[in-house]
Design a protein around this motif. Structure first.
Motif, PDB file in Angstrom:
ATOM      1  N   GLY A 123      11.132 -16.799 -78.767  1.00 40.29           N
ATOM      2  CA  GLY A 123      10.135 -15.801 -79.258  1.00 40.29           C
ATOM      3  C   GLY A 123       8.591 -16.420 -78.998  1.00 40.29           C
ATOM      4  O   GLY A 123       8.644 -17.607 -78.363  1.00 40.29           O
ATOM      5  N   GLU A 124       7.641 -15.656 -79.180  1.00 33.47           N
ATOM      6  CA  GLU A 124       6.215 -15.941 -79.036  1.00 33.47           C
ATOM      7  C   GLU A 124       5.713 -17.069 -79.705  1.00 33.47           C
ATOM      8  O   GLU A 124       4.952 -17.833 -79.403  1.00 33.47           O
ATOM      9  CB  GLU A 124       5.314 -14.757 -79.211  1.00 33.47           C
ATOM     10  N   ASP A 125       6.706 -17.634 -80.924  1.00 39.22           N
ATOM     11  CA  ASP A 125       6.051 -18.767 -81.512  1.00 39.22           C
ATOM     12  C   ASP A 125       6.566 -19.947 -80.859  1.00 39.22           C
ATOM     13  O   ASP A 125       6.044 -21.098 -81.369  1.00 39.22           O
ATOM     14  CB  ASP A 125       6.629 -18.581 -83.140  1.00 39.22           C
ATOM     15  N   LEU A 126       7.162 -19.996 -79.838  1.00 34.63           N
ATOM     16  CA  LEU A 126       7.504 -21.173 -79.151  1.00 34.63           C
ATOM     17  C   LEU A 126       6.261 -21.969 -78.706  1.00 34.63           C
ATOM     18  O   LEU A 126       5.442 -21.543 -77.891  1.00 34.63           O
ATOM     19  CB  LEU A 126       8.449 -20.991 -77.946  1.00 34.63           C
ATOM     20  N   ILE A 127       6.044 -23.169 -79.028  1.00 39.13           N
ATOM     21  CA  ILE A 127       5.264 -24.044 -78.585  1.00 39.13           C
ATOM     22  C   ILE A 127       5.595 -25.298 -77.837  1.00 39.13           C
ATOM     23  O   ILE A 127       6.715 -25.931 -78.200  1.00 39.13           O
ATOM     24  CB  ILE A 127       4.261 -24.544 -79.725  1.00 39.13           C
ATOM     25  N   VAL A 128       5.326 -25.607 -76.453  1.00 43.55           N
ATOM     26  CA  VAL A 128       5.687 -26.377 -75.655  1.00 43.55           C
ATOM     27  C   VAL A 128       4.934 -27.779 -75.501  1.00 43.55           C
ATOM     28  O   VAL A 128       3.632 -27.302 -75.199  1.00 43.55           O
ATOM     29  CB  VAL A 128       6.024 -25.932 -74.162  1.00 43.55           C
ATOM     30  N   LEU A 129       5.122 -28.621 -76.069  1.00 42.98           N
ATOM     31  CA  LEU A 129       4.317 -30.100 -76.070  1.00 42.98           C
ATOM     32  C   LEU A 129       4.535 -31.205 -75.055  1.00 42.98           C
ATOM     33  O   LEU A 129       5.753 -31.238 -74.528  1.00 42.98           O
ATOM     34  CB  LEU A 129       4.535 -30.677 -77.376  1.00 42.98           C
ATOM     35  N   ASP A 130       3.621 -31.823 -74.284  1.00 42.54           N
ATOM     36  CA  ASP A 130       3.852 -32.879 -73.507  1.00 42.54           C
ATOM     37  C   ASP A 130       3.956 -34.203 -74.026  1.00 42.54           C
ATOM     38  O   ASP A 130       4.756 -35.040 -73.428  1.00 42.54           O
ATOM     39  CB  ASP A 130       2.861 -32.970 -72.480  1.00 42.54           C
ATOM     40  N   LYS A 131       3.717 -34.301 -75.322  1.00 41.20           N
ATOM     41  CA  LYS A 131       3.793 -35.634 -76.158  1.00 41.20           C
ATOM     42  C   LYS A 131       4.006 -35.102 -77.550  1.00 41.20           C
ATOM     43  O   LYS A 131       3.577 -34.299 -78.316  1.00 41.20           O
ATOM     44  CB  LYS A 131       2.655 -36.228 -76.093  1.00 41.20           C
ATOM     45  N   LEU A 132       5.017 -36.155 -78.137  1.00 42.00           N
ATOM     46  CA  LEU A 132       5.488 -35.906 -79.449  1.00 42.00           C
ATOM     47  C   LEU A 132       4.328 -36.217 -80.411  1.00 42.00           C
ATOM     48  O   LEU A 132       3.792 -37.578 -80.253  1.00 42.00           O
ATOM     49  CB  LEU A 132       6.682 -36.822 -79.486  1.00 42.00           C
ATOM     50  N   PRO A 133       3.879 -35.631 -81.227  1.00 44.14           N
ATOM     51  CA  PRO A 133       2.596 -35.821 -82.241  1.00 44.14           C
ATOM     52  C   PRO A 133       3.106 -37.056 -83.010  1.00 44.14           C
ATOM     53  O   PRO A 133       3.987 -37.295 -83.375  1.00 44.14           O
ATOM     54  CB  PRO A 133       2.423 -34.699 -82.835  1.00 44.14           C
ATOM     55  N   ALA A 134       1.881 -37.824 -83.206  1.00 38.98           N
ATOM     56  CA  ALA A 134       2.114 -39.246 -83.976  1.00 38.98           C
ATOM     57  C   ALA A 134       2.146 -38.591 -85.668  1.00 38.98           C
ATOM     58  O   ALA A 134       1.353 -38.740 -86.187  1.00 38.98           O
ATOM     59  CB  ALA A 134       0.778 -40.049 -83.838  1.00 38.98           C
ATOM     60  N   GLN A 135       3.364 -38.323 -86.100  1.00 38.50           N
ATOM     61  CA  GLN A 135       3.712 -38.259 -87.171  1.00 38.50           C
ATOM     62  C   GLN A 135       5.071 -38.471 -87.621  1.00 38.50           C
ATOM     63  O   GLN A 135       5.678 -39.250 -86.980  1.00 38.50           O
ATOM     64  CB  GLN A 135       3.663 -36.508 -87.612  1.00 38.50           C
TER      65      GLN A 135
END
Length: 209
Positions: free
Chosen positions: A14-26
């Protein structure tokens, strides 16, 4: 609609897909689905509930992160000792410092069949860089033989012991009302006969107050 191509396979999202290049620090917890395999789920960051951290936790945590920063490969840490004497607190402190330094934290606290064979390759997919592995255990001798006395894999082994007489005295001085300070020597004397962890000391301070 978003389409992701992997080799010859196309997957539609769906349109809510977000592709990240790096895993956020959490903080994340590792999960598993028999249909999709391993995945990460965001968790609340580990909290340190103690107002004061006793012992050399701060010094050791900084030592681990400094060594990890200078290392060119993965670094392992073993935390061993009985329950209630600081392993979890140290792990929480180390996690907090890691996130502050831009390092994501992944928790593995449930058994998943096959995880020991697939976890490392899964982690390799979360980042192309080096990784810091922290293992906690009560009985050191129960660990896999490939983890013991292998500094190339687990560089540090911190053994957590029961509080010393001075540490018992310092803890109670901070936790109980001044009018009960006369009881501290009795508890210190008792601690020489019976092993008291910090959970026990917390209960004793509560009862004295």
């Amino acid at each position: 609609m978003k389409i992701i191509k992997t080799g010859s396979t196309y997957q539609i999202y769906g349109e809510d897909l977000i592709v990240l290049d790096k895993l956020p620090a959490q903080t994340y917890k590792i999960g598993f689905s028999k249909f999709t395999g391993f995945f990460l789920e965001k968790q609340h960051d580990l909290e340190i509930k103690e107002d004061k951290i006793y012992g050399v936790h701060e010094e050791k945590a900084n030592k681990v992160l400094n060594r990890f920063e200078k290392s060119r490969k993965n670094l392992g840490v073993i935390l061993s000792g009985d329950k209630g004497i600081g392993k979890s607190l140290f792990a929480r402190l180390l996690s907090k410092k890691a996130i502050e330094n831009g390092i994501p934290v992944i928790l593995v606290d449930d058994f998943i069949p096959g995880i020991e064979a697939q976890m490392l390759s899964f982690f390799d997919g979360t980042s192309s860089g080096k990784k810091l592995f922290v293992v906690t255990c009560n009985e050191y001798r129960n660990l896999n033989e490939y983890m013991i006395n292998r500094p190339g894999r687990f560089h540090f082994h911190f053994r957590f012991e029961y509080p010393t007489a001075d540490e018992v005295r310092n803890y109670l001085t901070d936790k109980i009302d001044k009018k009960y300070f006369s009881e501290i020597n009795k508890v210190v004397s008792f601690s020489r006969k019976i092993k008291l962890n910090y959970d026990c000391l917390s209960a004793i301070a509560l009862e004295l107050n």
